[in-house]
Design an enzyme around this catalytic site. Structure first.
Site, PDB file in Angstrom:
ATOM      1  N   GLU A 173       0.874  -1.117   0.098  1.00  0.00           N
ATOM      2  CA  GLU A 173      -0.167  -0.071  -0.021  1.00  0.00           C
ATOM      3  C   GLU A 173       0.916   1.045   0.085  1.00  0.00           C
ATOM      4  OE1 GLU A 173      -3.070  -0.116   3.158  1.00  0.00           O
ATOM      5  OE2 GLU A 173      -4.060  -1.698   1.943  1.00  0.00           O
ATOM      6  N   GLU A 292      -5.399  -8.212  -0.553  1.00  0.00           N
ATOM      7  CA  GLU A 292      -5.994  -7.818   0.750  1.00  0.00           C
ATOM      8  C   GLU A 292      -7.789  -7.683   0.250  1.00  0.00           C
ATOM      9  OE1 GLU A 292      -4.811  -5.063   3.550  1.00  0.00           O
ATOM     10  OE2 GLU A 292      -2.482  -5.384   2.854  1.00  0.00           O
TER      11      GLU A 292
HETATM   12  O1  AHR Z   1      -5.141  -5.797   6.846  1.00  0.00           O
HETATM   13  C1  AHR Z   1      -5.092  -4.691   7.664  1.00  0.00           C
HETATM   14  C2  AHR Z   1      -4.359  -3.437   7.238  1.00  0.00           C
HETATM   15  O2  AHR Z   1      -5.162  -3.230   5.956  1.00  0.00           O
HETATM   16  C3  AHR Z   1      -3.218  -3.966   6.273  1.00  0.00           C
HETATM   17  O3  AHR Z   1      -2.102  -3.942   7.296  1.00  0.00           O
HETATM   18  C4  AHR Z   1      -2.907  -2.890   5.449  1.00  0.00           C
HETATM   19  O4  AHR Z   1      -2.299  -3.212   4.414  1.00  0.00           O
HETATM   20  C5  AHR Z   1      -4.426  -2.651   4.977  1.00  0.00           C
HETATM   21  O5  AHR Z   1      -4.730  -0.922   5.249  1.00  0.00           O
END
Ligand code: AHR
Length: 498
Positions: A173, A292
């Site tokens: 990210e 994610e």
């Molecule tokens: O999954 C929780 C968090 O969400 C992760 O660390 C991050 O990559 C995202 O913003």
């Protein structure tokens, strides 16, 4: 409600389903690694300190690719802190989650756990506070034969054979202003290019995931991805996308229509990959890595995200209900419908932190979102087919028109798997499934997940309110499968055909 007619055709193929779309994500965050998985003092701990009860609950989910060690945590992580004699590993501050990191679990423990669980490790390098050289040293530690500095460290730690980890993420990210070391797209692209080259020079077999847009809400959405892909060129095998969705206003119908925007996010990201491929006249195109995704909106405020200097604090401990499980199934349906472009996807996360499994002391709870994985996992091998749906739908103010019944299908070996979500909040949905050029000969298996209300959930006191059950009312007659889906339900079924 009128019947929903689903037509499937063995010749209308989307693509092979990559098993890695059923991946997971384990981050050093809250009580995920420590307490959730690794807790040597727990009565369930095995000789390596891992909780046997948690591992047994994870096993039937059959995760494939397992992303590690973060997430935001990865952007401040120095892998050398997590190897060697445990008593010598440093205790450090984790700035991403304002927590204490003891480094008692690191690369070697994760790789060996992955082998036990049949997971494919998917390592995320630190491009926030780390350097390209630190990243390539990690690749050497994991993948090079004995004989050079970092490979010899692995050998000295007791692991002579290389781990051969072939899937690596170029940071996490990095487009998000919250990220440690966040920089504009062009600066990230330069750093990622440097790291990618050093890493592939160390081991040419590895595949790399570039950081793409982590949410469509950022102003850099799409432009970030174009810049990164153009700069990295053929070094990027995949580009990542992330998505967390929620229902803060309590509108179940609207929430369940979120699949439209997941489809759209995938298609937009695919469009940018194709655009860059065309502009650069390249033979190679980047595929999508949805590394994610989940429902996450209740445990987002500071009290849930700031560890206040504690070790293994309670962070991001979302409690899931029935509608969340149906949305999780919607994500999986969307990945299957885009099997030609989505090659990897990771449910975030696996235990305690926005997870299907919660622990409390020695107890363990299976949340509602556990069950879709249980229902899809045994049915995931094969080729995704394009479902043609004729049936009633509704207009969602947020996401537009959707069919009441959200569907995906996988053609397996002499069997057809179909996954269906009835999103109606007040009506059952009669369904007919037709298979062109063939006739269904019988039902091999079917399960259903439903419950008394959209908000119903499992608790430590009532742990089995929402669980998947056998679904026995499927009729197969004249080659057609017919059944009625209850309000707010997920059905997964496998049909044989002639
Ligand atoms: O999954 C929780 C968090 O969400 C992760 O660390 C991050 O990559 C995202 O913003």
């Amino acid at each position: 409600m009128d019947s929903t007619i689903i037509r499937l055709d063995p010749y209308h193929r989307i693509g092979e389903v990559d098993p890695r779309i059923f991946g997971g994500f384990l981050e050093h965050l809250g009580r995920a690694v420590y307490e959730g998985l690794y807790d040597p003092k727990n009565i369930h701990a095995d000789e390596q300190g891992f909780r046997k009860d948690v591992l047994s609950a994870l096993a039937p989910m059959q995760y494939t690719a397992m992303r590690y060690p973060g997430g935001n945590f990865a952007s401040g992580y120095h892998w050398m802190n997590g190897i060697g004699a445990r008593e010598k590993r440093p205790v450090v501050q984790d700035l991403a989650w304002q927590s204490i990191e003891t480094n008692q679990v690191g690369t070697d423990e994760f790789v060996h756990l992955s082998r036990r669980m049949n997971w494919t490790p998917m390592m995320t390098i630190n491009l926030g506070t780390g350097t390209p050289e630190e990243a390539r040293n990690w690749v050497e530690y994991c993948n090079s034969p004995a004989g050079t500095l970092h490979a010899n460290m692995r050998v000295a730690n007791g692991f002579v054979e290389p781990y051969n980890l072939t899937l690596w993420c170029l940071g996490n990210e990095m487009d998000g202003p919250w990220q440690l070391g966040h920089v504009p797209a062009d600066q990230y692209a330069i750093l990622a290019q440097q790291a990618a080259k050093l890493m592939k020079d160390t081991d040419p077999r590895i595949e790399l995931v570039a950081c793409g847009s982590c949410t469509p809400d950022l102003p850099t959405y799409m432009e970030w991805d174009r810049v990164v892909l153009e700069y990295l060129g053929p070094l990027a095998d995949y580009i990542s996308l992330h998505r967390y969705v929620g229902n803060p206003n309590g509108g179940t119908s609207d929430f369940l229509a979120v699949t439209n925007s997941i489809d759209r996010q995938i298609e937009e990201m695919d469009a940018v990959c194709r655009y860059v491929q065309a502009r650069t006249r390249s033979n190679k195109r980047a595929f999508l890595c949805f590394d994610e995704w989940n429902v996450w909106y209740r445990a987002r405020e500071a009290e849930h995200t700031n560890g206040r200097g504690a070790f293994a604090p309670h962070l991001l401990e979302e409690e899931y209900n029935l509608e969340d499980a149906l949305v999780v199934a919607g994500f999986l349906n969307s990945f299957i419908r885009h099997a030609d472009v989505v090659k990897i996807a990771n449910l975030a996360q696996i235990v305690n932190v926005i997870a299907p499994i919660l622990t409390r002391g020695n107890e363990l709870l299976l949340q509602t979102i556990y069950y879709p994985f249980l229902m899809y996992a045994p049915r995931r091998a094969g080729t995704a087919l394009k479902p043609v749906i004729n049936g009633p739908g509704y207009d969602s103010p947020m996401y537009g028109h959707v069919d009441y019944v959200d569907t995906s299908a996988i053609l397996g070996d002499a069997e057809l798997h179909v996954f269906l979500v009835n999103r109606s909040i007040d009506s059952s949905a009669p369904v007919e499934i037709h298979f062109e050029h063939a006739k269904f000969s019988g039902l091999k298996s079917a399960e259903i997940l439903t419950g008394p209300s959209a908000q119903a959930r499992n608790t430590f006191e009532q742990p089995r309110q929402i669980t998947s059950q056998k679904f026995e009312i499927v009729e197969v007659e004249d080659g057609v499968a017919r059944f009625e889906m209850p309000t707010l339900s997920l059905v997964a079924l496998t049909l044989s055909f002639t």
